[in-house]
Design a protein around this motif. Structure first.
Motif, PDB file in Angstrom:
ATOM      1  N   PHE A  17       0.839  -1.207   0.000  1.00 48.85           N
ATOM      2  CA  PHE A  17       0.000   0.000   0.000  1.00 48.85           C
ATOM      3  C   PHE A  17       0.870   1.252   0.000  1.00 48.85           C
ATOM      4  CE2 PHE A  17      -3.815  -2.236   2.161  1.00 48.85           C
ATOM      5  CZ  PHE A  17      -4.501  -2.330   0.960  1.00 48.85           C
ATOM      6  N   ARG A  18       1.877   1.275   0.854  1.00 47.31           N
ATOM      7  CA  ARG A  18       2.751   2.441   0.983  1.00 47.31           C
ATOM      8  C   ARG A  18       3.551   2.675  -0.296  1.00 47.31           C
ATOM      9  NH1 ARG A  18       6.800   2.293   5.903  1.00 47.31           N
ATOM     10  NH2 ARG A  18       7.655   0.583   4.650  1.00 47.31           N
ATOM     11  N   ASP A  19       4.040   1.610  -0.899  1.00 47.95           N
ATOM     12  CA  ASP A  19       4.799   1.752  -2.141  1.00 47.95           C
ATOM     13  C   ASP A  19       3.920   2.308  -3.260  1.00 47.95           C
ATOM     14  OD1 ASP A  19       7.012   0.759  -0.865  1.00 47.95           O
ATOM     15  OD2 ASP A  19       6.859  -1.270  -1.712  1.00 47.95           O
ATOM     16  N   ALA A  20       2.653   1.884  -3.282  1.00 47.72           N
ATOM     17  CA  ALA A  20       1.743   2.326  -4.337  1.00 47.72           C
ATOM     18  C   ALA A  20       1.250   3.752  -4.113  1.00 47.72           C
ATOM     19  CB  ALA A  20       0.547   1.375  -4.429  1.00 47.72           C
ATOM     20  N   GLU A  21       1.054   4.145  -2.864  1.00 50.49           N
ATOM     21  CA  GLU A  21       0.526   5.476  -2.533  1.00 50.49           C
ATOM     22  C   GLU A  21       1.070   5.906  -1.174  1.00 50.49           C
ATOM     23  OE1 GLU A  21      -0.714   8.783  -3.093  1.00 50.49           O
ATOM     24  OE2 GLU A  21      -1.736   7.508  -4.557  1.00 50.49           O
ATOM     25  N   PRO A  22       2.249   6.524  -1.160  1.00 50.72           N
ATOM     26  CA  PRO A  22       2.906   6.874   0.111  1.00 50.72           C
ATOM     27  C   PRO A  22       2.099   7.816   0.996  1.00 50.72           C
ATOM     28  CG  PRO A  22       4.452   7.012  -1.716  1.00 50.72           C
ATOM     29  CD  PRO A  22       3.098   6.849  -2.319  1.00 50.72           C
ATOM     30  N   GLU A  23       1.345   8.732   0.382  1.00 48.87           N
ATOM     31  CA  GLU A  23       0.579   9.720   1.151  1.00 48.87           C
ATOM     32  C   GLU A  23      -0.881   9.728   0.697  1.00 48.87           C
ATOM     33  OE1 GLU A  23       1.548  11.653   3.668  1.00 48.87           O
ATOM     34  OE2 GLU A  23       3.592  10.848   3.667  1.00 48.87           O
ATOM     35  N   PRO A  24      -1.649   8.729   1.097  1.00 45.49           N
ATOM     36  CA  PRO A  24      -3.056   8.676   0.675  1.00 45.49           C
ATOM     37  C   PRO A  24      -3.851   9.827   1.277  1.00 45.49           C
ATOM     38  CG  PRO A  24      -2.677   7.109   2.426  1.00 45.49           C
ATOM     39  CD  PRO A  24      -1.332   7.662   2.058  1.00 45.49           C
ATOM     40  N   LYS A  25      -4.810  10.320   0.526  1.00 45.30           N
ATOM     41  CA  LYS A  25      -5.608  11.455   0.975  1.00 45.30           C
ATOM     42  C   LYS A  25      -7.094  11.095   1.019  1.00 45.30           C
ATOM     43  CE  LYS A  25      -1.951  14.120   0.912  1.00 45.30           C
ATOM     44  NZ  LYS A  25      -1.311  14.537   2.198  1.00 45.30           N
ATOM     45  N   GLY A  26      -7.794  11.678   1.985  1.00 41.31           N
ATOM     46  CA  GLY A  26      -9.236  11.534   2.031  1.00 41.31           C
ATOM     47  C   GLY A  26      -9.867  12.317   0.891  1.00 41.31           C
ATOM     48  N   GLU A  27     -11.079  11.964   0.517  1.00 45.47           N
ATOM     49  CA  GLU A  27     -11.711  12.575  -0.649  1.00 45.47           C
ATOM     50  C   GLU A  27     -12.784  13.601  -0.303  1.00 45.47           C
ATOM     51  OE1 GLU A  27     -10.957   9.235  -4.042  1.00 45.47           O
ATOM     52  OE2 GLU A  27     -12.753   8.947  -2.809  1.00 45.47           O
ATOM     53  N   LEU A  28     -12.941  13.920   0.981  1.00 47.29           N
ATOM     54  CA  LEU A  28     -13.873  14.968   1.372  1.00 47.29           C
ATOM     55  C   LEU A  28     -13.155  16.312   1.373  1.00 47.29           C
ATOM     56  CD1 LEU A  28     -15.914  13.451   4.351  1.00 47.29           C
ATOM     57  CD2 LEU A  28     -16.818  14.161   2.127  1.00 47.29           C
ATOM     58  N   ASP A  29     -13.683  17.273   0.621  1.00 45.68           N
ATOM     59  CA  ASP A  29     -13.066  18.595   0.547  1.00 45.68           C
ATOM     60  C   ASP A  29     -13.287  19.353   1.857  1.00 45.68           C
ATOM     61  OD1 ASP A  29     -12.338  18.054  -2.053  1.00 45.68           O
ATOM     62  OD2 ASP A  29     -14.075  19.081  -2.931  1.00 45.68           O
ATOM     63  N   HIS A  30     -12.244  20.025   2.324  1.00 46.45           N
ATOM     64  CA  HIS A  30     -12.335  20.834   3.540  1.00 46.45           C
ATOM     65  C   HIS A  30     -11.168  21.816   3.543  1.00 46.45           C
ATOM     66  CE1 HIS A  30      -9.597  17.523   4.467  1.00 46.45           C
ATOM     67  NE2 HIS A  30      -9.043  18.309   5.379  1.00 46.45           N
ATOM     68  N   THR A  31     -11.294  22.857   4.364  1.00 47.46           N
ATOM     69  CA  THR A  31     -10.249  23.874   4.425  1.00 47.46           C
ATOM     70  C   THR A  31      -9.656  24.018   5.818  1.00 47.46           C
ATOM     71  OG1 THR A  31     -11.921  25.588   4.842  1.00 47.46           O
ATOM     72  CG2 THR A  31     -11.288  25.195   2.544  1.00 47.46           C
ATOM     73  N   ASN A  32     -10.348  23.510   6.816  1.00 48.30           N
ATOM     74  CA  ASN A  32      -9.854  23.584   8.192  1.00 48.30           C
ATOM     75  C   ASN A  32     -10.533  22.491   9.011  1.00 48.30           C
ATOM     76  OD1 ASN A  32     -12.489  24.540   8.718  1.00 48.30           O
ATOM     77  ND2 ASN A  32     -11.841  26.679   8.568  1.00 48.30           N
ATOM     78  N   ALA A  33     -10.224  22.444  10.308  1.00 47.86           N
ATOM     79  CA  ALA A  33     -10.783  21.395  11.152  1.00 47.86           C
ATOM     80  C   ALA A  33     -12.309  21.470  11.216  1.00 47.86           C
ATOM     81  CB  ALA A  33     -10.198  21.489  12.560  1.00 47.86           C
ATOM     82  N   TYR A  34     -12.835  22.675  11.251  1.00 46.92           N
ATOM     83  CA  TYR A  34     -14.287  22.833  11.343  1.00 46.92           C
ATOM     84  C   TYR A  34     -14.991  22.326  10.086  1.00 46.92           C
ATOM     85  CZ  TYR A  34     -18.923  24.891  11.364  1.00 46.92           C
ATOM     86  OH  TYR A  34     -20.283  25.058  11.296  1.00 46.92           O
ATOM     87  N   THR A  35     -14.518  22.711   8.923  1.00 38.11           N
ATOM     88  CA  THR A  35     -15.175  22.253   7.694  1.00 38.11           C
ATOM     89  C   THR A  35     -15.014  20.743   7.520  1.00 38.11           C
ATOM     90  OG1 THR A  35     -13.211  22.869   6.391  1.00 38.11           O
ATOM     91  CG2 THR A  35     -15.020  24.462   6.491  1.00 38.11           C
ATOM     92  N   LEU A  36     -13.939  20.173   8.071  1.00 38.88           N
ATOM     93  CA  LEU A  36     -13.789  18.723   8.023  1.00 38.88           C
ATOM     94  C   LEU A  36     -14.841  18.050   8.889  1.00 38.88           C
ATOM     95  CD1 LEU A  36     -12.314  16.173   7.139  1.00 38.88           C
ATOM     96  CD2 LEU A  36     -10.695  16.530   9.021  1.00 38.88           C
ATOM     97  N   VAL A  37     -15.063  18.569  10.093  1.00 41.36           N
ATOM     98  CA  VAL A  37     -16.100  18.014  10.968  1.00 41.36           C
ATOM     99  C   VAL A  37     -17.457  18.059  10.261  1.00 41.36           C
ATOM    100  CG1 VAL A  37     -17.419  18.364  13.084  1.00 41.36           C
ATOM    101  CG2 VAL A  37     -14.936  18.560  13.130  1.00 41.36           C
ATOM    102  N   VAL A  38     -17.777  19.197   9.678  1.00 40.25           N
ATOM    103  CA  VAL A  38     -19.063  19.353   8.997  1.00 40.25           C
ATOM    104  C   VAL A  38     -19.162  18.393   7.812  1.00 40.25           C
ATOM    105  CG1 VAL A  38     -20.523  20.929   7.665  1.00 40.25           C
ATOM    106  CG2 VAL A  38     -19.354  21.744   9.725  1.00 40.25           C
TER     107      VAL A  38
END
Length: 214
Positions: A17-38
């Motif tokens: 998994f790490r070799d294929a994608e060292p830094e996987p990212k979530g797919e929910l758009d957000h700009t800060n901790a609050y927008t991530l919670v929402v």
């Protein structure tokens, strides 16, 4: 439910998994901790794509609890009405925003207990926020991770709590920060529920899934 895989097999799986994608990212758009919670709260029984469409304009005008409260429940509802259960979710977002303002000076807490106390925020949502924003190795077990944990033997368990414990207990510490995203993305795009794409799976030779297809 597959048997628990041994340490060496799990280590090899997550190395791949790490070799294929060292830094996987979530797919929910957000700009800060609050927008991530929402965003995560809105994503319950909804797709990330659908949530991102709804929040694209919302977060331009309401990216803090204070701004969300100023927008009000009617304004929020108008933005998220394409999302399932939008009326209840709108109420929860307004309530949690008020609590953040009243009890946390508008700042999202980094405590799981504090996060879970917010309306509409369960353990899974809290773990996503702890993992993605606060960089804690918390494991949010959704349907994809539950399926993969049991199908592959990486983290078998009868319920989401058991799978979460199995991930924490059996996956080497060096992989725990990103384990959540590797497993979700693998479940979303390769190890699908009805038609797993076993022929394109980088774990095919390590997976005990009896119904592997060509």
């Amino acid at each position: 439910m597959a048997k628990q895989l041994d340490y060496h097999t799990i280590y090899e799986i997550f190395t791949r998994f790490r070799d294929a994608e060292p830094e996987p990212k979530g797919e929910l758009d957000h700009t800060n901790a609050y927008t991530l919670v929402v965003a995560v709260a809105l994503s319950a029984q909804a797709t990330d794509v659908g949530v991102n469409k709804a929040t694209k304009e919302l977060f331009k005008i309401a990216d803090t609890p204070e701004k969300m409260l100023a927008l009000g429940i009617d304004g929020l509802t108008e933005h998220i009405k394409t999302i399932g259960l939008f009326r209840q979710k709108a109420k929860n977002v307004i309530k949690l925003s008020q609590i953040l303002v009243d009890e946390y000076d508008g700042v999202v807490p980094s405590s799981r207990a504090a996060l879970i106390s917010l309306p509409g925020v369960g353990r899974k949502t809290a773990n996503v926020v702890l993992n993605m924003w606060f960089k804690q190795p918390a494991q949010a077990v959704d349907t994809h991770i539950f399926r993969i944990g049991n199908r592959t033997g990486i983290a078998p368990g009868k319920d989401v709590d058991a799978v979460e414990r199995a991930i924490e207990d059996n996956i080497p510490a060096e992989f725990l920060q990103h384990a959540h995203h590797w497993l979700i993305l693998h479940g979303r795009y390769v190890c699908k529920a009805r038609k797993p794409m076993c022929g394109n799976c980088i774990l095919r030779d390590l997976c005990p899934f009896e119904e592997k297809n060509l």
